[in-house]
Design an enzyme around this catalytic site. Structure first.
Site, PDB file in Angstrom:
ATOM      1  CB  THR A   1      22.933 -20.024 -31.248  1.00 55.19           C
ATOM      2  OG1 THR A   1      22.462 -21.012 -30.335  1.00 55.19           O
ATOM      3  CG2 THR A   1      22.989 -20.616 -32.644  1.00 55.19           C
TER       4      THR A   1
ATOM      5  CG  LEU B   1      19.904 -30.556 -28.789  1.00 61.70           C
ATOM      6  CD1 LEU B   1      20.393 -31.013 -27.423  1.00 61.70           C
ATOM      7  CD2 LEU B   1      21.089 -30.273 -29.715  1.00 61.70           C
TER       8      LEU B   1
ATOM      9  CG  MET C   1      16.949 -26.530 -34.930  1.00 62.91           C
ATOM     10  SD  MET C   1      15.683 -26.327 -36.196  1.00 62.91           S
ATOM     11  CE  MET C   1      15.725 -27.932 -36.956  1.00 62.91           C
TER      12      MET C   1
ATOM     13  N   GLY D   1      27.653 -22.307 -41.057  1.00 61.83           N
ATOM     14  CA  GLY D   1      26.327 -22.894 -40.891  1.00 61.83           C
ATOM     15  C   GLY D   1      25.290 -22.136 -41.686  1.00 61.83           C
ATOM     16  CB  THR D   2      23.043 -19.292 -40.816  1.00 56.13           C
ATOM     17  OG1 THR D   2      24.053 -18.483 -40.212  1.00 56.13           O
ATOM     18  CG2 THR D   2      22.247 -19.993 -39.730  1.00 56.13           C
TER      19      THR D   2
ATOM     20  CB  ILE E   1      30.396 -18.761 -29.830  1.00 59.62           C
ATOM     21  CG1 ILE E   1      29.812 -17.861 -30.921  1.00 59.62           C
ATOM     22  CG2 ILE E   1      31.561 -18.126 -29.112  1.00 59.62           C
ATOM     23  CD1 ILE E   1      29.249 -16.512 -30.429  1.00 59.62           C
TER      24      ILE E   1
ATOM     25  CB  CYS F   1      22.254 -26.498 -27.533  1.00 59.32           C
ATOM     26  SG  CYS F   1      20.630 -26.145 -28.232  1.00 59.32           S
TER      27      CYS F   1
ATOM     28  CE  LYS G   1      19.896 -31.277 -35.143  1.00 58.10           C
ATOM     29  NZ  LYS G   1      19.795 -29.842 -34.891  1.00 58.10           N
ATOM     30  CB  SER G   2      23.944 -32.115 -31.693  1.00 56.04           C
ATOM     31  OG  SER G   2      24.898 -31.073 -31.791  1.00 56.04           O
TER      32      SER G   2
END
Length: 319
Positions: free
Chosen positions: A208, A86, A84, A281-282, A206, A144, A58-59
């Site tokens: 999002t 961050l 989210m 990811g998703t 990339i 982000c 996670k960032s």
């Protein structure tokens, strides 16, 4: 056009997916993208056991950040919008999560990518200095679209700011540094050239799209607590592939492609556009935790059926 070489076990079926990027040997090119599955050590371990060649955290920032108010994610046609904000426990506490899985990752031959963020080059450097001894490479989240407060794409949309962040981290990092870019720019090639000039070892593309929003017409208000968020999922794949294609034509450093990947064919498209590896990811939502094993098997099947190596397909549409 990129001119680096990828060391692939071309003559050994068992090693056909092996690659060397940034001087690091990866057992396969399918990695976990930064996001919710990298929040804890146990989550990263689960992904590692399901076939990922690397897992991205996670960032993480300097201090604890609660993120945006719920709801932070909503499914839309073709993917998800998320805001989210961050959320993370801060680098000092998060290092405990990485320490928890480091030995296990080594035993599983899975590398750790540390995703970090900050609002300026000083903050990025401070986080990088604390995380560098615990990860195999560092990914800079300068992309982000919903972080606000000068974070994320506020940096990645500016060539000079992007250059400063990359340069500051490279000056102190003993591990490779990869910049994660935003598609929400006029010309992503300009940003790519800027981070390459600053010393980036590679580029992830990339993050999002957006920001975008969804309205609950019955409640007559936006669904997301932050009002707007970034778009991910299957619908963004064509845009992500075009961005990878453009970046490949502009720089000579490796690219990690990400955006809407759910199958081996998706991953191969990214590779043909110029990506040396991909992040998922998703896609976990669509195909489960073992999506990494599935995508690897599908890539391998394609290569063997067509008597190709990964070197044969990476960037092949540019030839």
């Amino acid at each position: 056009m990129s001119n680096f070489n990828i060391n692939v076990g071309e003559n050994n079926i068992n090693n056909i997916l092996n690659l060397n990027l940034f001087g690091i040997n990866f057992k396969n090119p399918v990695f976990l993208a930064a996001g919710v599955m990298g929040e804890t050590g146990s989550a990263m371990r689960r992904i590692a056991k399901n076939g990922a060649g690397a897992v991205c955290t996670k960032s993480i920032g300097i201090e604890k950040k609660p993120g945006h108010n719920n709801p932070t994610m909503v499914e839309v046609e073709g993917g998800f919008l998320n805001a989210m904000g961050l959320p993370n426990p801060g680098i000092d506490e998060y290092i405990e999560e990485i320490e928890y899985v480091r030995k296990q990752m080594h035993e599983l031959d899975v590398k750790i990518i540390g995703s970090i963020y900050g609002k300026n080059e000083k903050e990025f450097a401070e986080v990088a200095e604390k995380i560098v001894d615990y990860v195999d490479l560092i990914e800079l989240n300068i992309s982000c679209p919903h972080a606000g407060g000068g974070y994320g794409s506020s940096i990645g949309q500016d060539c000079n700011l992007s250059h400063k962040v990359v340069s500051s981290v490279k000056n102190l990092s003993d591990v490779p540094v990869v910049a994660k870019l935003t598609p929400n720019v006029t010309d992503i090639k300009e940003i790519a050239v800027s981070v390459e000039d600053a010393g980036a070892d590679g580029i992830t593309a990339i993050n999002t799209l957006g920001p975008g929003m969804v309205i609950d017409i019955d409640a007559k208000k936006p669904i997301l607590g932050n009002i707007y968020g970034g778009m991910s999922g299957k619908a963004v794949k064509p845009i992500a592939i075009k961005n990878v294609y453009d970046i490949y034509s502009a720089v000579d450093i490796p690219i990690i492609g990400v955006g809407g990947i759910t199958t081996g064919r998706d991953a191969i498209e990214f590779m043909m556009a110029g990506a040396s590896a991909v992040q998922v990811g998703t896609g976990v939502y669509y195909r489960g935790y073992d999506i990494f094993n599935k995508i690897n098997d599908e890539i391998k099947e394609y290569l063997l059926k067509n008597e190709l190596s990964m070197n044969d397909i990476i960037g092949c549409v540019h030839k």
